[in-house]
Write an enzyme that holds these catalytic residues in place. Structure first.
Site, PDB file in Angstrom:
ATOM      1  CB  SER A 134      42.257   6.093  -8.744  1.00 30.59           C
ATOM      2  OG  SER A 134      43.368   5.258  -8.513  1.00 30.59           O
TER       3      SER A 134
ATOM      4  CE1 TYR B 167      48.649   8.734  -4.143  1.00 33.85           C
ATOM      5  CE2 TYR B 167      47.079   9.411  -2.457  1.00 33.85           C
ATOM      6  CZ  TYR B 167      47.544   9.474  -3.750  1.00 33.85           C
ATOM      7  OH  TYR B 167      46.911  10.259  -4.674  1.00 33.85           O
TER       8      TYR B 167
ATOM      9  CE  LYS C 236      44.122   8.520  -4.028  1.00 33.91           C
ATOM     10  NZ  LYS C 236      42.810   9.179  -3.956  1.00 33.91           N
TER      11      LYS C 236
HETATM   12  N1  LIG Z   1      47.437  16.562  -5.666  1.00 30.97           N
HETATM   13  C1  LIG Z   1      47.876  15.612  -6.446  1.00 30.97           C
HETATM   14  O1  LIG Z   1      48.963  15.672  -7.039  1.00 30.97           O
HETATM   15  C2  LIG Z   1      47.050  14.380  -6.645  1.00 30.97           C
HETATM   16  C3  LIG Z   1      45.939  14.122  -5.845  1.00 30.97           C
HETATM   17  N2  LIG Z   1      45.188  12.987  -6.105  1.00 30.97           N
HETATM   18  C4  LIG Z   1      43.972  12.719  -5.335  1.00 30.97           C
HETATM   19  O2  LIG Z   1      42.997  13.714  -5.653  1.00 30.97           O
HETATM   20  C5  LIG Z   1      42.157  13.947  -4.530  1.00 30.97           C
HETATM   21  C6  LIG Z   1      42.161  15.434  -4.209  1.00 30.97           C
HETATM   22  O3  LIG Z   1      43.508  15.776  -3.985  1.00 30.97           O
HETATM   23  P1  LIG Z   1      43.916  17.235  -3.482  1.00 30.97           P
HETATM   24  O4  LIG Z   1      42.989  18.231  -4.045  1.00 30.97           O
HETATM   25  O5  LIG Z   1      45.386  17.375  -3.717  1.00 30.97           O
HETATM   26  O6  LIG Z   1      43.652  17.093  -1.899  1.00 30.97           O
HETATM   27  P2  LIG Z   1      43.657  18.175  -0.731  1.00 30.97           P
HETATM   28  O7  LIG Z   1      44.459  17.580   0.369  1.00 30.97           O
HETATM   29  O8  LIG Z   1      44.006  19.517  -1.253  1.00 30.97           O
HETATM   30  O9  LIG Z   1      42.105  18.165  -0.303  1.00 30.97           O
HETATM   31  C7  LIG Z   1      41.593  16.968   0.213  1.00 30.97           C
HETATM   32  C8  LIG Z   1      40.138  17.207   0.533  1.00 30.97           C
HETATM   33  O10 LIG Z   1      39.612  16.031   1.154  1.00 30.97           O
HETATM   34  C9  LIG Z   1      38.993  16.385   2.384  1.00 30.97           C
HETATM   35  N3  LIG Z   1      39.173  15.261   3.304  1.00 30.97           N
HETATM   36  C10 LIG Z   1      40.346  14.714   3.707  1.00 30.97           C
HETATM   37  N4  LIG Z   1      40.111  13.692   4.562  1.00 30.97           N
HETATM   38  C11 LIG Z   1      38.757  13.611   4.706  1.00 30.97           C
HETATM   39  C12 LIG Z   1      37.892  12.776   5.463  1.00 30.97           C
HETATM   40  N5  LIG Z   1      38.372  11.815   6.245  1.00 30.97           N
HETATM   41  N6  LIG Z   1      36.549  12.965   5.382  1.00 30.97           N
HETATM   42  C13 LIG Z   1      36.059  13.942   4.591  1.00 30.97           C
HETATM   43  N7  LIG Z   1      36.824  14.771   3.830  1.00 30.97           N
HETATM   44  C14 LIG Z   1      38.154  14.597   3.897  1.00 30.97           C
HETATM   45  C15 LIG Z   1      39.720  17.665   2.841  1.00 30.97           C
HETATM   46  O11 LIG Z   1      38.893  18.488   3.628  1.00 30.97           O
HETATM   47  P3  LIG Z   1      38.958  18.489   5.254  1.00 30.97           P
HETATM   48  O12 LIG Z   1      40.399  18.661   5.640  1.00 30.97           O
HETATM   49  O13 LIG Z   1      38.075  19.646   5.592  1.00 30.97           O
HETATM   50  O14 LIG Z   1      38.392  17.170   5.666  1.00 30.97           O
HETATM   51  C16 LIG Z   1      39.925  18.362   1.491  1.00 30.97           C
HETATM   52  O15 LIG Z   1      38.752  19.047   1.129  1.00 30.97           O
HETATM   53  C17 LIG Z   1      42.722  13.083  -3.402  1.00 30.97           C
HETATM   54  O16 LIG Z   1      41.986  11.870  -3.353  1.00 30.97           O
HETATM   55  C18 LIG Z   1      44.153  12.792  -3.836  1.00 30.97           C
HETATM   56  O17 LIG Z   1      44.634  11.568  -3.323  1.00 30.97           O
HETATM   57  C19 LIG Z   1      45.518  12.089  -7.097  1.00 30.97           C
HETATM   58  C20 LIG Z   1      46.622  12.316  -7.875  1.00 30.97           C
HETATM   59  C21 LIG Z   1      47.448  13.484  -7.721  1.00 30.97           C
HETATM   60  C1  LIG Z   2      58.311   4.771 -20.746  1.00 31.12           C
HETATM   61  C2  LIG Z   2      57.506   4.880 -19.460  1.00 31.12           C
HETATM   62  C3  LIG Z   2      58.411   5.193 -18.290  1.00 31.12           C
HETATM   63  C4  LIG Z   2      57.543   5.340 -17.015  1.00 31.12           C
HETATM   64  C5  LIG Z   2      58.399   5.874 -15.883  1.00 31.12           C
HETATM   65  C6  LIG Z   2      57.583   5.906 -14.583  1.00 31.12           C
HETATM   66  C7  LIG Z   2      56.864   7.242 -14.435  1.00 31.12           C
HETATM   67  C8  LIG Z   2      56.084   7.262 -13.138  1.00 31.12           C
HETATM   68  C9  LIG Z   2      55.259   8.540 -13.057  1.00 31.12           C
HETATM   69  C10 LIG Z   2      54.352   8.455 -11.862  1.00 31.12           C
HETATM   70  C11 LIG Z   2      53.553   9.732 -11.642  1.00 31.12           C
HETATM   71  C12 LIG Z   2      52.858   9.626 -10.307  1.00 31.12           C
HETATM   72  C13 LIG Z   2      52.002  10.829 -10.008  1.00 31.12           C
HETATM   73  C14 LIG Z   2      51.405  10.621  -8.634  1.00 31.12           C
HETATM   74  C15 LIG Z   2      50.370  11.675  -8.333  1.00 31.12           C
HETATM   75  C16 LIG Z   2      49.879  11.441  -6.919  1.00 31.12           C
HETATM   76  O1  LIG Z   2      49.003  10.688  -6.696  1.00 31.12           O
HETATM   77  C17 LIG Z   2      50.652  12.124  -5.806  1.00 31.12           C
HETATM   78  N1  LIG Z   2      50.867  13.545  -6.106  1.00 31.12           N
HETATM   79  C18 LIG Z   2      49.878  12.000  -4.499  1.00 31.12           C
HETATM   80  O2  LIG Z   2      48.876  12.961  -4.410  1.00 31.12           O
END
Ligand SMILES: NC(=O)C1=CN([C@@H]2O[C@H](COP(=O)(O)OP(=O)(O)OC[C@H]3O[C@@H](n4cnc5c(N)ncnc54)[C@H](OP(=O)(O)O)[C@@H]3O)[C@@H](O)[C@H]2O)C=CC1
Ligand SMILES: CCCCCCCCCCCCCCCC(=O)[C@@H](N)CO
Length: 349
Positions: free
Chosen positions: A180, A194, A198
């Site tokens: 998530s 988004y 999540k």
């Molecule tokens: N990066 C961040 O800061 C954060 C990310 N997340 C979550 O973590 C997870 C991984 O993130 P991250 O590593 O940054 O993502 P990336 O965008 O770097 O990688 C995403 C992966 O998902 C695959 N993918 C995307 N769409 C599909 C689909 N429809 N079917 C199958 N595979 C798919 C892509 O491969 P392909 O293109 O080959 O399909 C790729 O391998 C995600 O769910 C993201 O929302 C959560 C919090 C923070």
């Molecule tokens: C005392 C408490 C104060 C709280 C203040 C609010 C702080 C909010 C922080 C939110 C962080 C969100 C990260 C999202 C990561 C993500 O999912 C994206 N990178 C998409 O991939």
């Protein structure tokens, strides 16, 4: 000497990881492979998957017979994703020991600039890809004999012992890990496409965790803060400045560090796993009936959150008001991308 019993031993086990052609999924795959697991990785792009398999194989576990296979499928589409079942048959795989649902992506922008396709894409890519894969594989994970050890004559004490796996020898537990985000606990400007998906993953995980535990399947939900993946670089291209300011307290960590924290949390047996402090704080602020981590401390934080949470949200609201005032009203995506172009130009001069 381990300080705790490892609740996520993967040596000799088989796992499926979606979204493992890059980013977090690939980092998890490399670390789990180095710990002796065999893997099937799934994403859409065949070429990315092939090179991901090559880089995973470089992390082989000494003396372990293991393999890594891939399947190219768009997990938004249930029918094409169901090709995983004949693939398991071809590989002679009966049961899957762990499943990571990492597929997903964020395209932060102003809701007023979003198309309905953007909103549909967000839901499909972040939520439907997860639910489809879990639905397809769950029956290859549940322990259908687990309930045979229960009898109609069991007492409530027996139920308690079984629910908390007290007494009986540790059964083989399988694991479903849903990815998530921190925004599931607190969503804000830029993440209208988004954040809801999540939050839906959290809710989906809470429901199936209750239902699957008697079948010896543990369902974990991971709430990462920011981490520096390919996806993170892409999302920052459209991310409104106001969104970056609000999420500023979640400093991006490396994707390998993020994967390591998640695996450590699974080994500790946590049902909810956070990769940064602010995620854990925000869960504490909305504790409800959720699984806890350092629960006593979280209860005190919940009280603090109840007191200051509203104020923090109002501070954000006043900030947004000022942000729009300075921007001169309605902000179009063109304006945002021009802002980015100006920034790049300034940076180059
Ligand atoms: N990066 C961040 O800061 C954060 C990310 N997340 C979550 O973590 C997870 C991984 O993130 P991250 O590593 O940054 O993502 P990336 O965008 O770097 O990688 C995403 C992966 O998902 C695959 N993918 C995307 N769409 C599909 C689909 N429809 N079917 C199958 N595979 C798919 C892509 O491969 P392909 O293109 O080959 O399909 C790729 O391998 C995600 O769910 C993201 O929302 C959560 C919090 C923070
Ligand atoms: C005392 C408490 C104060 C709280 C203040 C609010 C702080 C909010 C922080 C939110 C962080 C969100 C990260 C999202 C990561 C993500 O999912 C994206 N990178 C998409 O991939």
């Amino acid at each position: 000497m381990a300080l705790f019993s490892n609740k996520f031993e993967v040596k000799g086990k088989l796992g499926v990881i979606s979204g493992a052609s890059q980013g977090l999924g690939l980092a998890l795959a490399k670390q789990l492979y180095s710990q002796g697991a065999s893997l099937i990785i799934i994403s859409r792009d065949d070429n990315k998957l092939k090179s991901a398999c090559e880089s995973i194989r470089k992390n082989a576990c000494e003396g372990m017979k293991q393999f890594v296979e891939y399947m190219a499928a768009d997990l938004r589409d249930y029918k094409s994703s169901s090709a995983i079942l004949p693939l398991l048959g071809k590989l002679g795989i009966e049961k899957i020991d762990f499943l990571f649902c990492c597929a997903g992506s964020a395209h932060p922008r102003y809701f007023l600039n979003m198309t309905h396709e953007d909103l549909e894409f967000g839901l499909q890519t972040n939520y439907i890809t997860c639910v489809n894969l879990v639905h397809l594989l769950v029956k290859r994970m549940i322990d259908t004999n687990a309930l045979e050890s229960c009898s109609k004559q069991d007492s409530a004490i027996d139920d308690f012992k079984k629910a908390f796996r007290i007494g009986a020898k540790e059964p083989q537990i399988r694991h479903i890990v849903l990815v998530s985000s921190v925004v599931a606990f607190y969503n804000f400007i830029g993440y209208a496409e988004y954040g809801p998906s999540k939050a839906a993953i959290k809710s989906f995980g809470d429901s199936i965790r209750q239902e699957l535990r008697p079948y010896n399947v543990d369902v974990h939900v991971v709430f990462p803060g920011n981490f520096s993946s390919e996806g993170y670089a892409v999302e920052n291209k459209t991310k409104p400045e106001a969104c970056k300011v609000i999420e500023g307290s979640s400093k991006p960590i490396s994707v390998d560090k993020c994967a390591g924290i998640i695996i450590k949390g699974l080994q500790h047996g946590y049902m909810y796993i956070f990769t940064d402090f602010i995620g854990w704080v925000l869960e504490s602020f909305s504790l409800g009936l959720d699984p806890r981590q350092w629960g006593i401390v979280q209860v005190f934080l919940a009280l603090i959150g109840a007191i200051i949470g509203g104020i923090v949200d109002q501070i954000h609201q006043v900030y947004i008001q000022g942000y729009f005032r300075k921007e001169g009203g309605f902000i179009t995506d063109e304006k945002v991308s021009k802002e980015k172009a100006d920034d790049t130009e300034d940076a180059e001069n």
